[in-house]
Design a protein around this motif. Sequence first.
Motif, PDB file in Angstrom:
ATOM      1  N   ALA A 166       0.836  -1.217   0.000  1.00 26.07           N
ATOM      2  CA  ALA A 166       0.000   0.000   0.000  1.00 26.07           C
ATOM      3  C   ALA A 166       0.864   1.258   0.000  1.00 26.07           C
ATOM      4  CB  ALA A 166      -0.932  -0.015   1.218  1.00 26.07           C
ATOM      5  N   LEU A 167       1.924   1.241   0.782  1.00 28.14           N
ATOM      6  CA  LEU A 167       2.793   2.427   0.864  1.00 28.14           C
ATOM      7  C   LEU A 167       3.547   2.668  -0.446  1.00 28.14           C
ATOM      8  CD1 LEU A 167       2.049   2.360   3.846  1.00 28.14           C
ATOM      9  CD2 LEU A 167       4.447   2.683   4.413  1.00 28.14           C
ATOM     10  N   ALA A 168       3.982   1.579  -1.073  1.00 31.72           N
ATOM     11  CA  ALA A 168       4.693   1.723  -2.350  1.00 31.72           C
ATOM     12  C   ALA A 168       3.758   2.310  -3.406  1.00 31.72           C
ATOM     13  CB  ALA A 168       5.231   0.364  -2.803  1.00 31.72           C
ATOM     14  N   ALA A 169       2.535   1.802  -3.442  1.00 29.27           N
ATOM     15  CA  ALA A 169       1.558   2.322  -4.417  1.00 29.27           C
ATOM     16  C   ALA A 169       1.341   3.814  -4.190  1.00 29.27           C
ATOM     17  CB  ALA A 169       0.244   1.555  -4.296  1.00 29.27           C
ATOM     18  N   ARG A 170       1.230   4.206  -2.928  1.00 33.07           N
ATOM     19  CA  ARG A 170       0.988   5.610  -2.626  1.00 33.07           C
ATOM     20  C   ARG A 170       2.184   6.468  -3.038  1.00 33.07           C
ATOM     21  NH1 ARG A 170      -2.865   8.086   0.496  1.00 33.07           N
ATOM     22  NH2 ARG A 170      -4.015   6.269  -0.238  1.00 33.07           N
ATOM     23  N   LYS A 171       3.396   5.950  -2.826  1.00 32.59           N
ATOM     24  CA  LYS A 171       4.588   6.737  -3.208  1.00 32.59           C
ATOM     25  C   LYS A 171       4.668   6.924  -4.718  1.00 32.59           C
ATOM     26  CE  LYS A 171       7.370   5.988   0.885  1.00 32.59           C
ATOM     27  NZ  LYS A 171       8.016   4.892   1.617  1.00 32.59           N
ATOM     28  N   TRP A 172       4.299   5.893  -5.477  1.00 30.82           N
ATOM     29  CA  TRP A 172       4.260   6.053  -6.940  1.00 30.82           C
ATOM     30  C   TRP A 172       3.171   7.055  -7.318  1.00 30.82           C
ATOM     31  CZ3 TRP A 172       8.006   4.815 -10.069  1.00 30.82           C
ATOM     32  CH2 TRP A 172       8.837   3.711  -9.810  1.00 30.82           C
ATOM     33  N   ALA A 173       2.022   6.963  -6.656  1.00 32.09           N
ATOM     34  CA  ALA A 173       0.905   7.871  -6.977  1.00 32.09           C
ATOM     35  C   ALA A 173       1.306   9.322  -6.750  1.00 32.09           C
ATOM     36  CB  ALA A 173      -0.320   7.515  -6.135  1.00 32.09           C
ATOM     37  N   GLN A 174       2.146   9.531  -5.739  1.00 32.85           N
ATOM     38  CA  GLN A 174       2.573  10.904  -5.447  1.00 32.85           C
ATOM     39  C   GLN A 174       3.451  11.474  -6.568  1.00 32.85           C
ATOM     40  OE1 GLN A 174       4.127  10.112  -1.566  1.00 32.85           O
ATOM     41  NE2 GLN A 174       2.159  10.516  -0.556  1.00 32.85           N
ATOM     42  N   VAL A 319       7.052  -1.406  -9.711  1.00 30.56           N
ATOM     43  CA  VAL A 319       5.764  -2.100  -9.747  1.00 30.56           C
ATOM     44  C   VAL A 319       4.641  -1.078  -9.581  1.00 30.56           C
ATOM     45  CG1 VAL A 319       4.304  -3.807  -8.574  1.00 30.56           C
ATOM     46  CG2 VAL A 319       6.758  -4.218  -8.802  1.00 30.56           C
ATOM     47  N   ASN A 320       3.675  -1.131 -10.461  1.00 30.25           N
ATOM     48  CA  ASN A 320       2.476  -0.286 -10.363  1.00 30.25           C
ATOM     49  C   ASN A 320       2.841   1.199 -10.251  1.00 30.25           C
ATOM     50  OD1 ASN A 320       1.080  -2.637 -10.574  1.00 30.25           O
ATOM     51  ND2 ASN A 320       0.594  -2.821  -8.414  1.00 30.25           N
ATOM     52  N   THR A 321       3.528   1.647 -11.290  1.00 31.37           N
ATOM     53  CA  THR A 321       4.124   2.986 -11.278  1.00 31.37           C
ATOM     54  C   THR A 321       3.112   4.119 -11.404  1.00 31.37           C
ATOM     55  OG1 THR A 321       4.529   2.766 -13.653  1.00 31.37           O
ATOM     56  CG2 THR A 321       6.336   2.173 -12.171  1.00 31.37           C
ATOM     57  N   ALA A 352       7.897  12.388 -13.794  1.00 27.75           N
ATOM     58  CA  ALA A 352       8.614  12.133 -12.539  1.00 27.75           C
ATOM     59  C   ALA A 352       8.674  10.662 -12.177  1.00 27.75           C
ATOM     60  CB  ALA A 352       7.954  12.921 -11.407  1.00 27.75           C
ATOM     61  N   ARG A 353       7.715   9.876 -12.653  1.00 29.77           N
ATOM     62  CA  ARG A 353       7.698   8.456 -12.289  1.00 29.77           C
ATOM     63  C   ARG A 353       8.298   7.572 -13.389  1.00 29.77           C
ATOM     64  NH1 ARG A 353       2.808   9.573 -14.538  1.00 29.77           N
ATOM     65  NH2 ARG A 353       1.794   7.949 -15.758  1.00 29.77           N
ATOM     66  N   GLN A 354       8.871   8.194 -14.403  1.00 26.99           N
ATOM     67  CA  GLN A 354       9.424   7.417 -15.521  1.00 26.99           C
ATOM     68  C   GLN A 354      10.525   6.471 -15.051  1.00 26.99           C
ATOM     69  OE1 GLN A 354       8.459   7.309 -18.841  1.00 26.99           O
ATOM     70  NE2 GLN A 354       9.924   5.606 -18.940  1.00 26.99           N
ATOM     71  N   VAL A 355      10.422   5.223 -15.466  1.00 27.33           N
ATOM     72  CA  VAL A 355      11.474   4.247 -15.202  1.00 27.33           C
ATOM     73  C   VAL A 355      12.517   4.409 -16.309  1.00 27.33           C
ATOM     74  CG1 VAL A 355      11.998   1.779 -15.046  1.00 27.33           C
ATOM     75  CG2 VAL A 355       9.840   2.679 -14.095  1.00 27.33           C
ATOM     76  N   PRO A 356      13.763   4.726 -15.956  1.00 30.96           N
ATOM     77  CA  PRO A 356      14.762   4.993 -16.993  1.00 30.96           C
ATOM     78  C   PRO A 356      14.949   3.798 -17.930  1.00 30.96           C
ATOM     79  CG  PRO A 356      15.589   5.603 -14.816  1.00 30.96           C
ATOM     80  CD  PRO A 356      14.309   4.859 -14.596  1.00 30.96           C
ATOM     81  N   ASP A 357      15.016   4.091 -19.220  1.00 36.02           N
ATOM     82  CA  ASP A 357      15.299   3.061 -20.235  1.00 36.02           C
ATOM     83  C   ASP A 357      14.350   1.856 -20.153  1.00 36.02           C
ATOM     84  OD1 ASP A 357      17.534   4.546 -21.154  1.00 36.02           O
ATOM     85  OD2 ASP A 357      18.719   3.744 -19.479  1.00 36.02           O
ATOM     86  N   ALA A 358      13.086   2.113 -19.898  1.00 38.90           N
ATOM     87  CA  ALA A 358      12.121   1.006 -19.846  1.00 38.90           C
ATOM     88  C   ALA A 358      12.003   0.378 -21.231  1.00 38.90           C
ATOM     89  CB  ALA A 358      10.767   1.516 -19.365  1.00 38.90           C
TER      90      ALA A 358
END
Lengths: 384, 79
Positions: A166-174, A319-321, A352-358
């Motif tokens: 839950a916390l990871a999802a929220r951090k990506w959402a931010q 995960v779930n960016t 801001a949430r881009q995963v480099p070289d995806a």
Amino acid sequence: MSAPFPRAAAAIVGASTFGMGKMPGWEASELAAVASRDALGQAGLIFDDVDGLFFCHGTDTLGGISFAQYLGINPKIIDNNRTGGSAFQTYVELAAYLIDAGVIETALIAYGSNQASAAGKLVNTVLPNPHEAPYRAMNPFSGYALAASRHMYEFGTTKAQLGEVALAARKWAQLNPAAFARDPLTMDDYLAARMINDPFGKYDACLVTDGAAAIVMTSRERALDLVKAPVPVLGAAQATSHRDIASMPDLTVTAARESGAAAFAAAGITPVEIDVAMLYDAFTINTILFLEDLGFCPKGEGGAFVANGGIAPGGRLAVNTNGGGLSCCHPGMYGLFTLVEAVEQLQDKCGARQVPDARLAVAHGNGGVLSSQATVILGHHSTI
Amino acid sequence: LLKAASCSSAARRAARHFSRRACDPEPDYNIVLIDLDEGPRLMSRVDGIAPGAVTIGMPVQAKIITENEAPTLIFEPAA
């Protein structure tokens, strides 16, 4: 005998979301139409170009033809299949075969829902099971809670490890301006939340929002003519193991094990090569189960995998960016949103949430109570 | 003996969208998946024990009670 999946024969040339959050006054089809228009527009296409329409509506069982009428089109193929939130992954699979066979040229896969504004809760449209009804199961909540309880019992998975999801999802959402739930969320908040269905509190469950999404698929050759960065569909597969939770063969193992193995085999890659994993998180346990069943870690080690920010920004795997169903949006059926986010990551559009070289992404859908599993592997335009 | 395969106590509150102060929560209850010795698994409830005290693997025995004017299968902790 089975036909091999047509690897990279089809590619996604447009992907869009619209109205994630609250959209009072909008109908589901209106929301879906805007997302569809925007996705088609990315490839210079219009509604009339669509000859394969893949759509399901939250409450209209004839939603596919209703949506064709709404768009003013007469597609050659309409698929209105309902496997739950995984339906959109199954649409990608089928559309790839149809495009490869030359049956259709342009597939539009769309979804929209106004359930948060219209009903204020998850709209349930399935037949109740007479053998479950007397016990007042709160579906889908209870089904997933039972699976989570068993996982904790067998593998020692902890409440705090569910909280990490839950916390990871929220951090990506931010990091995602379009996500619905972006307020700070701490482990203390998570652990203090009112218990709803042991072991789940409110932060273990996906949001209830409005929202729409759409993707457009066409042949690889045409995709290269239409856009600069088409996203090839490298593999797709689906599997099911049960409908009702009491009929799930093993509460800790989902059919994602089969759908994932088939999709990865079709794509010719392995999980360690994946840059972005979009895993349908209707509940926190889902992410843990799918990390295990898709092969990112051994069975029973999903809790350890997500611990210490393992799937948060900067962790071992992105995960779930978008923030996931837990913190970005969940308009009843969410599978299409995993696909849109995977496409946007592979097109380097995520800010801001881009995963480099995806370069490689998996978008995994889930339907029912862990009942239907469907996996899509997407690549980068450079791999075509 | 039958065994609880999984359990979850549901703290259900009526009318979540109204003011919490205005409505008392419904009492907690449990939802359990029971593995029968014969093989099948089914959903039920364990009575005669606090909802949160049901544990996975605990032996239980079947009982038919009348609930909402219908015969209903529930389970109790095995003696």
